[in-house]
Design a protein around this motif. Sequence first.
Motif, short mmCIF file in Angstrom:
data_model
loop_
_atom_site.label_atom_id
_atom_site.label_comp_id
_atom_site.label_asym_id
_atom_site.label_seq_id
_atom_site.Cartn_x
_atom_site.Cartn_y
_atom_site.Cartn_z
N SER A 1 -13.88 -75.90 -7.92
CA SER A 1 -14.02 -76.91 -8.96
C SER A 1 -13.07 -78.06 -8.67
N ASP A 2 -13.49 -79.29 -9.05
CA ASP A 2 -12.65 -80.46 -8.85
C ASP A 2 -11.88 -80.84 -10.10
N ALA A 3 -11.90 -79.97 -11.13
CA ALA A 3 -11.19 -80.25 -12.38
C ALA A 3 -9.72 -79.87 -12.22
N LYS A 4 -8.83 -80.83 -12.30
CA LYS A 4 -7.41 -80.61 -12.01
C LYS A 4 -6.76 -79.65 -12.99
N ASN A 5 -6.88 -79.93 -14.30
CA ASN A 5 -6.19 -79.10 -15.29
C ASN A 5 -6.70 -77.67 -15.35
N PRO A 6 -8.04 -77.44 -15.40
CA PRO A 6 -8.51 -76.05 -15.40
C PRO A 6 -8.10 -75.27 -14.15
N VAL A 7 -8.10 -75.92 -12.96
CA VAL A 7 -7.67 -75.23 -11.74
C VAL A 7 -6.18 -74.90 -11.81
N SER A 8 -5.37 -75.84 -12.34
CA SER A 8 -3.93 -75.58 -12.48
C SER A 8 -3.66 -74.46 -13.46
N PHE A 9 -4.55 -74.27 -14.43
CA PHE A 9 -4.40 -73.19 -15.39
C PHE A 9 -4.39 -71.83 -14.68
N PHE A 10 -5.27 -71.66 -13.69
CA PHE A 10 -5.34 -70.39 -12.97
C PHE A 10 -4.18 -70.23 -11.99
N LYS A 11 -3.64 -71.34 -11.49
CA LYS A 11 -2.58 -71.26 -10.49
C LYS A 11 -1.23 -70.93 -11.10
N ASN A 12 -0.86 -71.65 -12.17
CA ASN A 12 0.48 -71.45 -12.71
C ASN A 12 0.53 -71.38 -14.23
N LYS A 13 -0.66 -71.23 -14.86
CA LYS A 13 -0.71 -71.08 -16.31
C LYS A 13 -0.01 -72.24 -17.03
N ASN A 14 -0.26 -73.47 -16.59
CA ASN A 14 0.38 -74.61 -17.26
C ASN A 14 -0.26 -74.84 -18.62
N ASN A 15 0.37 -75.67 -19.42
CA ASN A 15 -0.09 -75.92 -20.78
C ASN A 15 -0.69 -77.32 -20.94
N GLN A 16 -1.17 -77.89 -19.84
CA GLN A 16 -1.74 -79.22 -19.92
C GLN A 16 -3.15 -79.22 -20.49
N THR A 17 -3.84 -78.10 -20.44
CA THR A 17 -5.17 -78.02 -21.01
C THR A 17 -5.08 -77.86 -22.52
N SER A 18 -6.13 -78.30 -23.21
CA SER A 18 -6.17 -78.19 -24.67
C SER A 18 -6.37 -76.74 -25.09
N TRP A 19 -6.15 -76.49 -26.38
CA TRP A 19 -6.20 -75.09 -26.84
C TRP A 19 -7.61 -74.53 -26.73
N PHE A 20 -8.65 -75.38 -26.97
CA PHE A 20 -10.01 -74.82 -26.87
C PHE A 20 -10.41 -74.61 -25.41
N SER A 21 -9.87 -75.43 -24.48
CA SER A 21 -10.13 -75.18 -23.06
C SER A 21 -9.40 -73.92 -22.59
N ASN A 22 -8.18 -73.71 -23.11
CA ASN A 22 -7.44 -72.48 -22.77
C ASN A 22 -8.23 -71.24 -23.14
N SER A 23 -8.83 -71.28 -24.34
CA SER A 23 -9.60 -70.12 -24.80
C SER A 23 -10.79 -69.84 -23.88
N ILE A 24 -11.46 -70.90 -23.44
CA ILE A 24 -12.62 -70.73 -22.54
C ILE A 24 -12.18 -70.17 -21.20
N LEU A 25 -11.08 -70.69 -20.66
CA LEU A 25 -10.60 -70.25 -19.35
C LEU A 25 -10.09 -68.81 -19.39
N GLU A 26 -9.47 -68.44 -20.51
CA GLU A 26 -9.02 -67.05 -20.65
C GLU A 26 -10.21 -66.09 -20.70
N ASP A 27 -11.29 -66.52 -21.34
CA ASP A 27 -12.51 -65.69 -21.37
C ASP A 27 -13.10 -65.53 -19.97
N SER A 28 -13.01 -66.57 -19.14
CA SER A 28 -13.55 -66.47 -17.80
C SER A 28 -12.77 -65.48 -16.94
#
Length: 382
Positions: A352-379
Amino acid sequence: MHPHDEVDSLMSLITDFSACSGQVINIQKSGCFFSKNCNPDFFVSLIRQLNIGKIDLNEKYLGIPLFIRRSKSEAFGHLADHFDKRAAKWKAYRVISSQNRTQLSTQQSKVYKDSWNTPVLPKVQLFLWKCIRNILPTKSRVFRFTTEQDNLCILCDDSMIETAEHLLLHCFFSKAIWAIIPGGNLVLQDSSVGIDIHTWIYKWISSCKDKTMLCQILTTAWTIWRDRCFKNFQGKSQNATATASYAMKIAGETIQSVTITHTPTITQVIIPQHTLMVLPSNCIMMYCDAPYINISNKIGIGIYLVDETGNYGGCKTITGITRDSEEAESLAILVAADWERSLNFEAICINSDAKNPVSFFKNKNNQTSWFSNSILEDSILF
């Protein structure tokens, strides 16, 4: 199962609920409603054992229907009649009611329906509907109900009464805008004749075959009203050129969103060799992306599957609506993970070319919004 056994089972459930929750059902305020497919022996036995009444389909509680059928006007019609009887003594209500209940002619009814099918934004459609129904809150209309403010046009200095016709067709500020935009010369011709706003809107909706010009004209009319409200309520100074530019910008985005086709045909997909990774056996690569249309919040998710040898393995497309582009990209990852689970592969690699969602999986940063966090955690669970 015998009806009496079903009643005993239900009574046992009620008893267990009361014992666990500490709450007891008030039998005096209770009743039972049964569908047409219910066994008559069952509800007769239940009513006798509980000693409660049977509820009809037309039953009401505090005047509100407990069950709503297909016709909502029939279900709540008695409330409207009750309100009309109580409010009939109000002078203002009689004035407004007499205007709103005027029967529409065939032409009025047609333009009323067509206004909701015009290729413009929903807020522009609402603006047109208010103009057609003569309920646009111009100063001349508000002045009929209060004398705390004047009824003069705020956009010009000619001491003219602000009506919908004056504001959109005859005001010097509006004429300056119509002189700039494409097709505005036709509106200036309309302003030279005594045409009311309802007839003007009907003329454009019914006779203009150019959807682009129709969108530009109607969006500009709404933009004039928008900037009038900014000046009236916020004191913002207005410029005809800026208003025209904003109207053309909104019209352009609207036309683009309306003309986008959502069923593209992919004839060939070529992935450059330098983008391919060395994958382990029984592993797949999923390329996912999600274009986002800001003006309508619509998205289109596309997923392309490649196996460990770099050969095409399938593709998938989904449309939907999200809050922003980040949520769209997060949903694309979730859909890819869900699809992978159904394919029963041992490992998956999502590109994926989405910077924030990819960073979420790499280092669990908090730059993504709360509803995006919920979606990524489900994945991750997939």
